[in-house]
Design an enzyme around this catalytic site. Structure first.
Site, short mmCIF file in Angstrom:
data_model
loop_
_atom_site.label_atom_id
_atom_site.label_comp_id
_atom_site.label_asym_id
_atom_site.label_seq_id
_atom_site.Cartn_x
_atom_site.Cartn_y
_atom_site.Cartn_z
N GLY A 1 -115.64 -28.03 -40.48
CA GLY A 1 -117.09 -28.08 -40.65
C GLY A 1 -117.57 -29.47 -41.00
O GLY A 1 -118.55 -29.97 -40.44
N ARG A 2 -116.86 -30.12 -41.93
CA ARG A 2 -117.28 -31.48 -42.34
C ARG A 2 -117.12 -32.48 -41.21
O ARG A 2 -117.95 -33.35 -41.01
CB ARG A 2 -116.44 -31.93 -43.57
CG ARG A 2 -117.03 -31.46 -44.87
CD ARG A 2 -116.04 -31.55 -46.00
NE ARG A 2 -115.03 -30.51 -45.88
CZ ARG A 2 -113.90 -30.48 -46.59
NH1 ARG A 2 -113.63 -31.45 -47.42
NH2 ARG A 2 -113.06 -29.49 -46.45
N GLU B 1 -92.80 -28.06 -50.93
CA GLU B 1 -93.41 -29.37 -51.23
C GLU B 1 -94.82 -29.36 -50.68
O GLU B 1 -95.05 -28.88 -49.56
CB GLU B 1 -92.60 -30.50 -50.56
CG GLU B 1 -91.21 -30.69 -51.12
CD GLU B 1 -91.21 -31.16 -52.57
OE1 GLU B 1 -92.13 -31.89 -52.97
OE2 GLU B 1 -90.27 -30.77 -53.30
N ASN C 1 -112.93 -15.44 -45.43
CA ASN C 1 -113.78 -16.10 -44.42
C ASN C 1 -114.86 -15.19 -43.83
O ASN C 1 -115.79 -15.66 -43.17
CB ASN C 1 -112.94 -16.71 -43.29
CG ASN C 1 -112.21 -17.98 -43.69
OD1 ASN C 1 -111.17 -18.31 -43.13
ND2 ASN C 1 -112.75 -18.71 -44.66
N TRP C 2 -114.76 -13.86 -44.08
CA TRP C 2 -115.81 -12.96 -43.59
C TRP C 2 -117.16 -13.25 -44.23
O TRP C 2 -118.20 -12.84 -43.72
CB TRP C 2 -115.44 -11.49 -43.88
CG TRP C 2 -114.20 -11.02 -43.19
CD1 TRP C 2 -112.99 -10.81 -43.76
CD2 TRP C 2 -114.05 -10.70 -41.79
NE1 TRP C 2 -112.08 -10.38 -42.81
CE2 TRP C 2 -112.70 -10.30 -41.60
CE3 TRP C 2 -114.91 -10.72 -40.69
CZ2 TRP C 2 -112.20 -9.93 -40.36
CZ3 TRP C 2 -114.41 -10.35 -39.45
CH2 TRP C 2 -113.08 -9.96 -39.29
N ASP D 1 -108.02 -27.53 -42.90
CA ASP D 1 -109.33 -27.62 -43.54
C ASP D 1 -110.15 -28.78 -42.96
O ASP D 1 -109.58 -29.75 -42.45
CB ASP D 1 -109.11 -27.82 -45.05
CG ASP D 1 -110.37 -27.53 -45.85
OD1 ASP D 1 -111.32 -26.95 -45.30
OD2 ASP D 1 -110.38 -27.88 -47.05
N ARG E 1 -121.15 -26.61 -36.80
CA ARG E 1 -119.83 -26.37 -37.41
C ARG E 1 -118.81 -25.83 -36.42
O ARG E 1 -117.64 -26.19 -36.45
CB ARG E 1 -119.98 -25.35 -38.56
CG ARG E 1 -120.69 -25.85 -39.78
CD ARG E 1 -120.78 -24.76 -40.84
NE ARG E 1 -119.47 -24.20 -41.16
CZ ARG E 1 -118.59 -24.77 -41.98
NH1 ARG E 1 -118.90 -25.89 -42.59
NH2 ARG E 1 -117.43 -24.21 -42.20
N THR F 1 -108.97 -13.72 -45.62
CA THR F 1 -109.70 -12.49 -45.95
C THR F 1 -111.05 -12.82 -46.59
O THR F 1 -111.92 -11.96 -46.65
CB THR F 1 -108.86 -11.62 -46.93
OG1 THR F 1 -108.32 -12.46 -47.96
CG2 THR F 1 -107.71 -10.92 -46.23
C1 FPP Z 1 -111.42 -24.53 -42.31
O1 FPP Z 1 -112.37 -25.54 -42.10
C2 FPP Z 1 -111.04 -23.96 -41.04
C3 FPP Z 1 -111.16 -22.64 -40.72
C4 FPP Z 1 -111.66 -21.61 -41.63
C5 FPP Z 1 -110.80 -22.15 -39.38
C6 FPP Z 1 -109.55 -22.78 -38.86
C7 FPP Z 1 -109.41 -22.49 -37.44
C8 FPP Z 1 -109.01 -23.39 -36.52
C9 FPP Z 1 -108.60 -24.76 -36.84
C10 FPP Z 1 -108.85 -23.00 -35.14
C11 FPP Z 1 -107.82 -21.92 -35.06
C12 FPP Z 1 -107.25 -21.80 -33.76
C13 FPP Z 1 -106.74 -20.68 -33.27
C14 FPP Z 1 -105.95 -20.75 -32.07
C15 FPP Z 1 -106.96 -19.34 -33.87
P1 FPP Z 1 -113.81 -25.35 -42.70
O2 FPP Z 1 -114.68 -24.72 -41.69
O3 FPP Z 1 -113.71 -24.62 -44.00
O4 FPP Z 1 -114.23 -26.83 -42.94
P2 FPP Z 1 -115.18 -27.38 -44.09
O5 FPP Z 1 -114.43 -27.17 -45.38
O6 FPP Z 1 -115.35 -28.81 -43.73
O7 FPP Z 1 -116.45 -26.60 -44.03
#
Ligand code: FPP
Length: 262
Positions: free
Chosen positions: A34-35, A221, A79-80, A31, A44, A77
């Site tokens: 974006g931040r 854990e 994130n779309w 997580d 982002r 599911t």
């Molecule tokens: C959450 O951060 C992150 C995701 C939804 C995407 C995670 C994907 C990666 C780290 C790259 C994956 C790599 C491969 C190889 C597939 P957020 O965007 O929700 O952050 P925020 O809460 O700060 O907005």
């Protein structure tokens, strides 16, 4: 040496870990991309790009430590619902990742697995993950398990439907349904004895499960770290394992020789 282009030169001293008690299965909610990007005045998607590089570092660290399964929540599911451009970028990440990283995965004996509704992904994304799975199929070391278009509740719904169909077909009696039956109907079943994570790490200070591995995390854990995923380093990762090692896992029982513990 493999994984030459390490993004982070980790100057902090390596955490002292008990190498005999490394968690077999570590699951991570990555997580804060974006931040992190916003804080740098970047779009982002720059956070996701950086996050992808961090996946390489942490894969190497986990494999070196002897972790058996590393499960990464890459796309849910839910994130779309994000803007189309961000979803489009996220869908291209597996291709970018595997294009550059499969040789190192092979050199390190890491096998790629993907869990989720892969058939609903764009054709290019499906091709990228299926190629990586095929190219690493003979590797016998750590399983790098991407949760891609994955949701815990959807997984349980699908599993229940499968079992119900078996009951209707006369292949299964309702009273035969037990915990192993349900585990076998989950998407983690191919991970065998390592299907359930021992340790869940979530970055970015948020303390939620976000529909991740709802069945499988029953006895895991949980360790929450404040760093955003793009800031994850070897020492933060090892620190989370050290926290895990300091915990007393009792699985609902009582601690042996520790009668003062509840
Ligand atoms: C959450 O951060 C992150 C995701 C939804 C995407 C995670 C994907 C990666 C780290 C790259 C994956 C790599 C491969 C190889 C597939 P957020 O965007 O929700 O952050 P925020 O809460 O700060 O907005």
């Amino acid at each position: 040496m493999f994984f030459k282009k390490r993004r982070v030169i980790d100057s902090e001293t390596t955490t002292q870990l008990d190498k005999t008690r490394i968690p077999n299965h570590i699951a991570i909610i990555m997580d804060g991309n974006g931040r992190w990007a916003k804080r740098q005045n970047l779009p982002r998607v720059a956070g996701h790009q950086r996050g992808m590089e961090v996946v390489k570092d942490i894969t190497k660290t986990a494999s070196d430590l002897g972790v058996k399964v590393l499960t990464l929540y890459a796309f849910s599911t839910e994130n779309w619902k994000r803007p189309e451009t961000e979803v489009g970028f996220l869908m291209k990440l597996p291709g970018k990742f595997f294009d550059t990283f499969v040789p190192e995965l092979i050199a390190n004996n890491v096998r790629v697995n993907v869990m989720g509704y892969v058939d609903q992904l764009p054709a290019d994304t499906q091709r990228a993950v299926n190629d990586a799975i095929a190219q690493t199929a003979n590797n016998t070391g750590m399983v790098l398990n991407f949760a891609l278009n994955y949701g815990g509740r959807a997984e349980i719904v699908t599993g229940v439907q499968t079992l119900a169909q078996q009951v209707v077909a006369g292949e299964l009696k309702p009273e035969e349904i037990d915990e192993p039956t349900i585990s076998n109907a989950m998407m983690t079943a191919p991970l065998g004895e390592y299907a359930d994570p021992d340790l869940l790490i979530r970055t970015s200070g948020e303390m939620r499960l976000s529909n991740f591995l709802l069945w499988q995390l029953a006895y895991a854990e949980f360790v929450f770290v404040d760093e955003h995923w793009p800031e994850m380093t070897q020492s933060v990762f090892e620190g989370a394992i050290a926290t895990y090692q300091a915990r007393d896992r009792r699985f609902g029982g009582i601690a042996e020789n520790k009668s003062d513990k509840k």
